[in-house]
Write a protein that holds these residues in place. Sequence first.
Motif, PDB file in Angstrom:
ATOM      1  N   GLY A 155      11.713 -28.474  76.046  1.00 41.29           N
ATOM      2  CA  GLY A 155      12.911 -29.245  76.389  1.00 41.29           C
ATOM      3  C   GLY A 155      12.605 -30.582  77.023  1.00 41.29           C
ATOM      4  O   GLY A 155      13.448 -31.162  77.694  1.00 41.29           O
ATOM      5  N   GLY A 156      11.375 -31.085  76.806  1.00 43.66           N
ATOM      6  CA  GLY A 156      10.985 -32.365  77.386  1.00 43.66           C
ATOM      7  C   GLY A 156      10.437 -32.262  78.800  1.00 43.66           C
ATOM      8  O   GLY A 156      10.233 -33.291  79.458  1.00 43.66           O
ATOM      9  N   LEU A 157      10.188 -31.050  79.283  1.00 49.26           N
ATOM     10  CA  LEU A 157       9.760 -30.832  80.657  1.00 49.26           C
ATOM     11  C   LEU A 157       8.463 -31.550  81.011  1.00 49.26           C
ATOM     12  O   LEU A 157       8.351 -32.217  82.041  1.00 49.26           O
ATOM     13  CB  LEU A 157       9.602 -29.332  80.928  1.00 49.26           C
ATOM     14  N   ILE A 158       7.451 -31.426  80.148  1.00 50.78           N
ATOM     15  CA  ILE A 158       6.146 -32.029  80.429  1.00 50.78           C
ATOM     16  C   ILE A 158       6.269 -33.542  80.302  1.00 50.78           C
ATOM     17  O   ILE A 158       6.699 -34.063  79.270  1.00 50.78           O
ATOM     18  CB  ILE A 158       5.077 -31.484  79.472  1.00 50.78           C
ATOM     19  N   THR A 159       5.885 -34.249  81.328  1.00 51.76           N
ATOM     20  CA  THR A 159       6.123 -35.699  81.366  1.00 51.76           C
ATOM     21  C   THR A 159       5.003 -36.509  80.723  1.00 51.76           C
ATOM     22  O   THR A 159       5.198 -37.678  80.406  1.00 51.76           O
ATOM     23  CB  THR A 159       6.296 -36.189  82.807  1.00 51.76           C
ATOM     24  N   SER A 160       3.827 -35.913  80.525  1.00 50.12           N
ATOM     25  CA  SER A 160       2.719 -36.663  79.959  1.00 50.12           C
ATOM     26  C   SER A 160       2.857 -36.801  78.446  1.00 50.12           C
ATOM     27  O   SER A 160       3.555 -36.008  77.804  1.00 50.12           O
ATOM     28  CB  SER A 160       1.383 -35.983  80.271  1.00 50.12           C
ATOM     29  N   ILE A 161       2.188 -37.792  77.876  1.00 49.61           N
ATOM     30  CA  ILE A 161       2.204 -37.995  76.429  1.00 49.61           C
ATOM     31  C   ILE A 161       1.258 -36.996  75.792  1.00 49.61           C
ATOM     32  O   ILE A 161       0.178 -36.742  76.276  1.00 49.61           O
ATOM     33  CB  ILE A 161       1.764 -39.440  76.089  1.00 49.61           C
TER      34      ILE A 161
ATOM     35  N   THR B 154      -1.595 -18.949  69.251  1.00 45.40           N
ATOM     36  CA  THR B 154      -1.864 -18.490  70.608  1.00 45.40           C
ATOM     37  C   THR B 154      -0.861 -19.109  71.571  1.00 45.40           C
ATOM     38  O   THR B 154      -0.763 -20.332  71.686  1.00 45.40           O
ATOM     39  CB  THR B 154      -3.303 -18.849  71.025  1.00 45.40           C
ATOM     40  N   SER B 155      -0.111 -18.249  72.239  1.00 48.29           N
ATOM     41  CA  SER B 155       0.900 -18.694  73.192  1.00 48.29           C
ATOM     42  C   SER B 155       0.275 -18.817  74.578  1.00 48.29           C
ATOM     43  O   SER B 155      -0.393 -17.900  75.052  1.00 48.29           O
ATOM     44  CB  SER B 155       2.056 -17.683  73.223  1.00 48.29           C
ATOM     45  N   THR B 156       0.472 -19.974  75.208  1.00 46.18           N
ATOM     46  CA  THR B 156      -0.099 -20.161  76.541  1.00 46.18           C
ATOM     47  C   THR B 156       1.002 -20.502  77.543  1.00 46.18           C
ATOM     48  O   THR B 156       1.862 -19.681  77.815  1.00 46.18           O
ATOM     49  CB  THR B 156      -1.192 -21.252  76.516  1.00 46.18           C
ATOM     50  N   SER B 157       1.001 -21.716  78.092  1.00 44.92           N
ATOM     51  CA  SER B 157       1.966 -22.105  79.118  1.00 44.92           C
ATOM     52  C   SER B 157       1.928 -23.608  79.290  1.00 44.92           C
ATOM     53  O   SER B 157       0.900 -24.252  79.035  1.00 44.92           O
ATOM     54  CB  SER B 157       1.611 -21.428  80.445  1.00 44.92           C
ATOM     55  N   SER B 158       3.022 -24.176  79.757  1.00 45.87           N
ATOM     56  CA  SER B 158       3.027 -25.609  80.053  1.00 45.87           C
ATOM     57  C   SER B 158       2.038 -25.944  81.169  1.00 45.87           C
ATOM     58  O   SER B 158       1.622 -27.090  81.320  1.00 45.87           O
ATOM     59  CB  SER B 158       4.431 -26.067  80.464  1.00 45.87           C
ATOM     60  N   GLY B 159       1.618 -24.916  81.912  1.00 49.96           N
ATOM     61  CA  GLY B 159       0.665 -25.120  82.991  1.00 49.96           C
ATOM     62  C   GLY B 159      -0.712 -25.536  82.522  1.00 49.96           C
ATOM     63  O   GLY B 159      -1.526 -26.002  83.331  1.00 49.96           O
ATOM     64  N   VAL B 160      -1.003 -25.413  81.225  1.00 45.99           N
ATOM     65  CA  VAL B 160      -2.315 -25.860  80.745  1.00 45.99           C
ATOM     66  C   VAL B 160      -2.368 -27.378  80.647  1.00 45.99           C
ATOM     67  O   VAL B 160      -3.456 -27.955  80.545  1.00 45.99           O
ATOM     68  CB  VAL B 160      -2.672 -25.228  79.378  1.00 45.99           C
ATOM     69  N   ILE B 161      -1.217 -28.028  80.639  1.00 51.57           N
ATOM     70  CA  ILE B 161      -1.165 -29.494  80.609  1.00 51.57           C
ATOM     71  C   ILE B 161      -0.798 -30.043  81.981  1.00 51.57           C
ATOM     72  O   ILE B 161      -1.431 -30.978  82.477  1.00 51.57           O
ATOM     73  CB  ILE B 161      -0.157 -29.977  79.543  1.00 51.57           C
ATOM     74  N   THR B 162       0.222 -29.479  82.583  1.00 55.61           N
ATOM     75  CA  THR B 162       0.614 -29.847  83.939  1.00 55.61           C
ATOM     76  C   THR B 162       0.552 -28.594  84.795  1.00 55.61           C
ATOM     77  O   THR B 162       1.479 -27.774  84.752  1.00 55.61           O
ATOM     78  CB  THR B 162       2.045 -30.423  83.962  1.00 55.61           C
TER      79      THR B 162
END
Length: 261
Positions: free
Chosen positions: A255-261, A140-148
């Motif tokens: 590409g490392g965009l999301i800063t959280s672990i 299931t493809s979502t988005s980086s917005g689900v984390i940040t």
Amino acid sequence: MDLGISGRTALVLGGGGGLGAAIAQVLAEEGASVAIADINMQAARRSAEAVESAGGKSVGIQWDLGDLGAVDANVKLVEDSLGSVDILVNNTGGPPPSAVLGQGHEIWSKHFQSMVLSVIAITDRVVPLMKSQGWGRIITSTSSGVITPIPDLGLSNTLRASLLGWSKTLAREVAADGITCNVILPGRIGTERIKSLDRTRAEREGKTVEQTTAESIASIPVHRYGEPREYASMVAFLASAQAAYVTGSVVRVDGGLITSI
């Protein structure tokens, strides 16, 4: 590396362009037959023809994900054309930019149906045959917005996040049947969707599109937007025989965009 999916049948939602088209192409290159669903029939056909021109087997299907009544007939069309679905790629289009406040309930309902309920209904339809074969992949493809959460993407941040809880729960329910369920989320991949969001942001902030894009790229550690095939290659790995022990996971291609672990 042989991914072990030659002869498998994949259904790629939203496969007429962007990430979906790249996913369809890469899966076909690995020997899978690919059904390409898209609300735009011409786009679905173009994507299917691209797969076939490269030697793959494909079928294009016009599919409005907001129409839950069409699920059974469309899946049957895939089964009749290519065989039962072994690999399901849940890739839905994103809603327009918006705040979360002030959105009418009809807007929430419309996008919840096309982005969430459709995924659940289609998965429910294909899982029984996956179980009978003892093998299946649900990606299931979502988005980086689900984390940040991404500013001005209130609908997307909220609705896509619900798919994480669904997928994680489903992964435990079907793991013993040889079925894996994973979520993959893109950062900023160079598709028309990202270009459109850059244009919208530029208009909102009174900047040029070039300025907005440059600022966006500067926030990515690898200093570029991703390529659709880079994202598609991760989908193909999650669909592979080698990824049989990877389930219930959330995989970032950002590409490392999301800063959280």
